[in-house]
Write an enzyme that holds these catalytic residues in place. Structure first.
Site, mmCIF file in Angstrom:
data_model
loop_
_atom_site.group_PDB
_atom_site.id
_atom_site.type_symbol
_atom_site.label_atom_id
_atom_site.label_comp_id
_atom_site.label_asym_id
_atom_site.label_seq_id
_atom_site.Cartn_x
_atom_site.Cartn_y
_atom_site.Cartn_z
ATOM 1 N N GLY A 56 0.835 -1.198 0.000
ATOM 2 C CA GLY A 56 0.000 0.000 0.000
ATOM 3 C C GLY A 56 0.867 1.244 0.000
ATOM 4 O O GLY A 56 2.062 1.170 0.320
ATOM 5 N N HIS B 84 7.737 -7.945 -3.573
ATOM 6 C CA HIS B 84 6.423 -8.300 -4.135
ATOM 7 C C HIS B 84 6.489 -9.649 -4.853
ATOM 8 O O HIS B 84 7.002 -9.729 -5.965
ATOM 9 C CB HIS B 84 5.966 -7.213 -5.119
ATOM 10 C CG HIS B 84 5.558 -5.956 -4.425
ATOM 11 N ND1 HIS B 84 4.283 -5.734 -3.978
ATOM 12 C CD2 HIS B 84 6.279 -4.858 -4.076
ATOM 13 C CE1 HIS B 84 4.217 -4.555 -3.379
ATOM 14 N NE2 HIS B 84 5.416 -4.004 -3.427
ATOM 15 N N LYS C 239 -10.816 -12.487 -16.065
ATOM 16 C CA LYS C 239 -11.056 -12.734 -17.497
ATOM 17 C C LYS C 239 -10.507 -14.089 -17.958
ATOM 18 O O LYS C 239 -11.157 -14.805 -18.716
ATOM 19 C CB LYS C 239 -10.400 -11.599 -18.300
ATOM 20 C CG LYS C 239 -10.691 -11.614 -19.769
ATOM 21 C CD LYS C 239 -11.997 -10.930 -20.050
ATOM 22 C CE LYS C 239 -12.255 -10.775 -21.517
ATOM 23 N NZ LYS C 239 -13.471 -10.005 -21.757
ATOM 24 N N GLU D 158 4.024 -11.198 -6.119
ATOM 25 C CA GLU D 158 2.941 -11.317 -7.107
ATOM 26 C C GLU D 158 3.337 -10.811 -8.496
ATOM 27 O O GLU D 158 2.656 -11.122 -9.474
ATOM 28 C CB GLU D 158 1.680 -10.576 -6.610
ATOM 29 C CG GLU D 158 1.773 -9.054 -6.524
ATOM 30 C CD GLU D 158 2.439 -8.541 -5.238
ATOM 31 O OE1 GLU D 158 3.220 -9.287 -4.629
ATOM 32 O OE2 GLU D 158 2.216 -7.376 -4.877
ATOM 33 N N SER E 256 -23.563 -9.972 -27.093
ATOM 34 C CA SER E 256 -22.856 -9.001 -27.924
ATOM 35 C C SER E 256 -21.938 -9.677 -28.923
ATOM 36 O O SER E 256 -21.420 -9.043 -29.824
ATOM 37 C CB SER E 256 -22.021 -8.089 -27.029
ATOM 38 O OG SER E 256 -20.959 -8.841 -26.481
ATOM 39 N N GLY E 257 -21.715 -10.977 -28.734
ATOM 40 C CA GLY E 257 -20.713 -11.633 -29.567
ATOM 41 C C GLY E 257 -19.385 -11.677 -28.836
ATOM 42 O O GLY E 257 -18.464 -12.361 -29.237
ATOM 43 N N GLY E 258 -19.275 -10.944 -27.727
ATOM 44 C CA GLY E 258 -18.048 -10.946 -26.939
ATOM 45 C C GLY E 258 -18.022 -12.127 -25.982
ATOM 46 O O GLY E 258 -19.026 -12.810 -25.790
ATOM 47 N N ASP F 16 -17.591 -12.357 -22.607
ATOM 48 C CA ASP F 16 -18.282 -12.341 -21.317
ATOM 49 C C ASP F 16 -19.766 -12.656 -21.472
ATOM 50 O O ASP F 16 -20.311 -13.504 -20.768
ATOM 51 C CB ASP F 16 -18.110 -10.980 -20.625
ATOM 52 C CG ASP F 16 -16.654 -10.627 -20.461
ATOM 53 O OD1 ASP F 16 -15.827 -11.548 -20.540
ATOM 54 O OD2 ASP F 16 -16.335 -9.442 -20.277
ATOM 55 N N SER F 17 -20.420 -11.962 -22.402
ATOM 56 C CA SER F 17 -21.856 -12.202 -22.542
ATOM 57 C C SER F 17 -22.100 -13.607 -23.077
ATOM 58 O O SER F 17 -23.089 -14.259 -22.725
ATOM 59 C CB SER F 17 -22.509 -11.142 -23.430
ATOM 60 O OG SER F 17 -22.100 -11.276 -24.763
ATOM 61 N N CYS G 130 5.219 -6.354 1.717
ATOM 62 C CA CYS G 130 5.676 -4.963 1.665
ATOM 63 C C CYS G 130 5.010 -4.140 2.779
ATOM 64 O O CYS G 130 5.286 -4.366 3.952
ATOM 65 C CB CYS G 130 5.411 -4.405 0.266
ATOM 66 S SG CYS G 130 6.335 -2.902 -0.044
ATOM 67 N N TYR G 131 4.092 -3.243 2.442
ATOM 68 C CA TYR G 131 3.407 -2.481 3.501
ATOM 69 C C TYR G 131 2.738 -3.438 4.487
ATOM 70 O O TYR G 131 2.743 -3.207 5.697
ATOM 71 C CB TYR G 131 2.364 -1.548 2.870
ATOM 72 C CG TYR G 131 1.556 -0.758 3.881
ATOM 73 C CD1 TYR G 131 2.067 0.397 4.460
ATOM 74 C CD2 TYR G 131 0.282 -1.186 4.280
ATOM 75 C CE1 TYR G 131 1.336 1.112 5.404
ATOM 76 C CE2 TYR G 131 -0.458 -0.478 5.215
ATOM 77 C CZ TYR G 131 0.078 0.675 5.773
ATOM 78 O OH TYR G 131 -0.645 1.378 6.699
#
Ligand code: XMP
Length: 561
Positions: A103, A217, A417, A219, A271-273, A275-276, A130-131
């Site tokens: 942070g 870090h 995603k 990550e 939508s063709g994407g 996610d949908s 870290c923090y």
């Protein structure tokens, strides 16, 4: 971090236009406008069954979400929560351990955020990063002081306790990524230094009782052993078995959706994407024809895209789809519009209007499905915690009919995603759809500079098809974040055989990126560029010149408008 998030939100809200791939927040925005409330307790609508979880306490690091992602890559469910989250919420997650994020604050600031007392009272393992490590040191009785200088970038970590469970499978020295100003001056009692770097005598500390601190870090990709350390923490220290798989997720989701929807009806915009598509597929699998999808062709899609999408969902998956060809309506709205933001707004408003009209025809509907993903949830987390589950739509704002009260159905709400893509593949969606490059909601309209006309759309579709085709043939499609053509409003002189031409200038854009916040222009092979250029000028008669965009983001954006 907070600033970056609110900037992302601002950028996003500019894009609230249709249910494009990137822009998953359309309904959320509508809901907010309508009711002034975030549709939220969805949080609770998604039961978490009995899965083990690691909870990341967020102190505002720009990498906090990345920690959650890395833990999920170890097949352990992980959520990010604000540092002041109440215990009741934490306990409902079934935590097996905590990670305290980095942070921007200094623990010695009077208002520095600290860990809630339950972290220590729970006796669960804790990893401070870290923090987060400095928070541990401060709260457990150690001393944190400003370092002589800020330590930033690569350094080498030398392990002193090779037997620590955190270090299993790590070499004795390994590169790590640092970014800190304060350092541990004195460890709390019971802690020992497990590793050091040139500038940090206490780069890793532990108390032999499951509490660890890392000054670097783990990550970020620059810490090459970072994933091993996180995996060691979740499996060896917290004892997680790793039951977070997309197969489990699908099973859990199916029963949850069935339970939630009961005998109700749901609608979903397609939508063709990705996610949908995944949202619609998983809901359809759970409730079959109780789901109606609405697919609006705005006339701004690429060549054959509407037909392919319709075919995939209606014919192959047997979904009930209302298909609306609203191309002419959208084109009318775009007549003489040249300003990019006005284009976006016009397209967004028209989408909502068409969707509203079609939704009304479905009759009584109880649920509105949408492809909200975890990063979107995190962005709006502060408002989410105080909001309510129901949205009341309001006809004046272009939502759904006034008397309609809809619950939101957001099965992907806790997924990243890449997890959505895995779910899509597991559900049997075609790779072509699941792994496709993002395509903006306003479609080709923001890739045509100036006014959008049917003629220009056709020219761009033809050029874009060639770009896509050649990029795929060169097997570069999946390595690129996006690759496409832009139809500029420049015309230039050329020569074809014995004739002078005066044709359009088309630009090619191909970029690599992780998240679209920044992007690098791709060094496509010259031969590939030559093939694309030759084909475009030969196969699309209206174009006589092709240029390649060699600017990165920033200072440019990915799209030209
Ligand atoms: P820029 O052009 O801002 O784009 O670098 C970043 C990413 O966002 C996509 N994009 C949009 N997506 N509606 C969307 O759904 C929009 O209005 C919009 N504008 C840009 C763009 O394709 C890229 O992936």
């Amino acid at each position: 971090m907070a600033n970056r998030r609110s900037k992302q939100l601002q950028e996003k809200s500019l894009r609230v236009t249709t249910t494009g791939d990137i822009e998953v927040s359309t309904y959320l925005e509508i809901a907010k406008e309508i009711g002034g409330e975030q549709p939220a307790a969805l949080e609770e609508a998604v039961s978490r069954a009995d899965r083990e979880a690691i909870v990341v306490i967020d102190f505002g690091s720009q990498y906090s979400l990345l920690i959650a992602r890395r833990v999920r890559e170890c097949q352990v469910y992980c959520e990010l929560v604000p540092h002041d989250t109440p215990w009741e919420k934490i306990v409902s997650l079934n935590p097996r351990g905590f990670i305290l994020s980095g942070g921007p604050a200094s623990v010695n600031d009077p208002n520095a955020p600290l860990s809630p007392a339950y972290i220590y009272a729970s006796h669960l393992p804790v990893l401070g990063i870290c923090y987060g490590m400095q928070v541990l040191a401060k709260q457990l009785g150690g001393q944190v002081a400003p370092g002589a200088k800020r330590e930033y970038g690569h350094t080498i970590l030398h392990l002193s306790d090779l037997d620590s469970p955190l270090f299993a499978s790590l070499p004795p020295s390994t590169p790590v990524w640092m970014s800190h100003g304060d350092k541990i001056e004195e460890m709390p009692s019971g802690f020992t230094a497990l590793a050091h770097t040139e500038n940090s005598p206490v780069a890793v500390m532990g108390n032999g009782d499951g509490i660890f601190g890392l000054q670097f870090h783990p990550e970020v990709v620059h810490t090459s052993g970072g994933k091993t350390i996180l995996k060691n923490f979740v499996s060896r220290v917290c004892g997680c078995k790793g039951n977070w798989t997309m197969g489990n997720f699908i099973n859990e989701s199916l029963s949850r959706i069935k339970e939630q929807v009961g005998t109700g009806k749901a609608i979903c915009a397609l939508s063709g994407g990705v996610d949908s598509a995944v949202v619609a597929t998983i809901i359809h699998r759970a409730i079959g024809d109780q789901l109606t999808c609405i697919f609006v062709n705005n006339g701004l899609l690429r060549r054959e895209e509407a037909e392919r999408t319709l075919n995939a969902f209606r014919n192959n998956l047997g979904m009930h789809i209302i298909f609306v060809d609203a191309s002419a309506r959208f084109l009318r709205k775009l007549k003489e519009v040249t300003d990019p933001e006005v284009k976006r707004k016009a397209i967004g408003e028209e989408f909502i209007r068409v969707f509203e009209e079609e939704a009304r025809k479905v009759g009584k509907v109880d649920f509105l499905a949408q492809g909200t993903l975890y990063p979107d949830v995190i962005e709006s987390v502060s408002s989410v915690s105080t909001a309510s589950a129901k949205i009341k739509t309001h006809h004046n704002v272009g939502g759904l009919p006034a008397q309609m009260t809809l619950n939101l159905l957001e099965p992907l709400r806790y997924l990243f995603k890449d997890e959505v893509r895995q779910v899509g593949l597991k559900l049997g969606l075609p790779e072509e759809l699941v792994l496709r490059q993002p395509f903006p909601g306003p479609g080709l309209a923001i890739r045509i500079i100036g006014e959008v006309t049917e003629e220009k759309l056709e020219i761009l579709r033809n050029a874009d098809y060639i770009v896509m085709n050649e990029i795929k043939l060169a097997k570069l499609y999946r390595q690129l974040w996006q690759s496409f053509a832009i139809l500029t409003d420049v015309r230039s002189v050329g020569v074809m055989g014995d004739f002078r031409t005066y044709g359009y200038l088309v630009a090619i854009r191909a970029v690599t990126s992780d998240d679209a916040m920044t992007a690098n222009w791709s060094r496509l092979p010259y031969d590939l560029l030559a093939r694309i250029s030759n084909r475009i000028v030969n196969e699309v008669p209206e174009i006589n010149r092709v240029v390649y965009d060699i600017t990165s983001k920033p200072p440019s954006t990915i799209e030209w408008e």
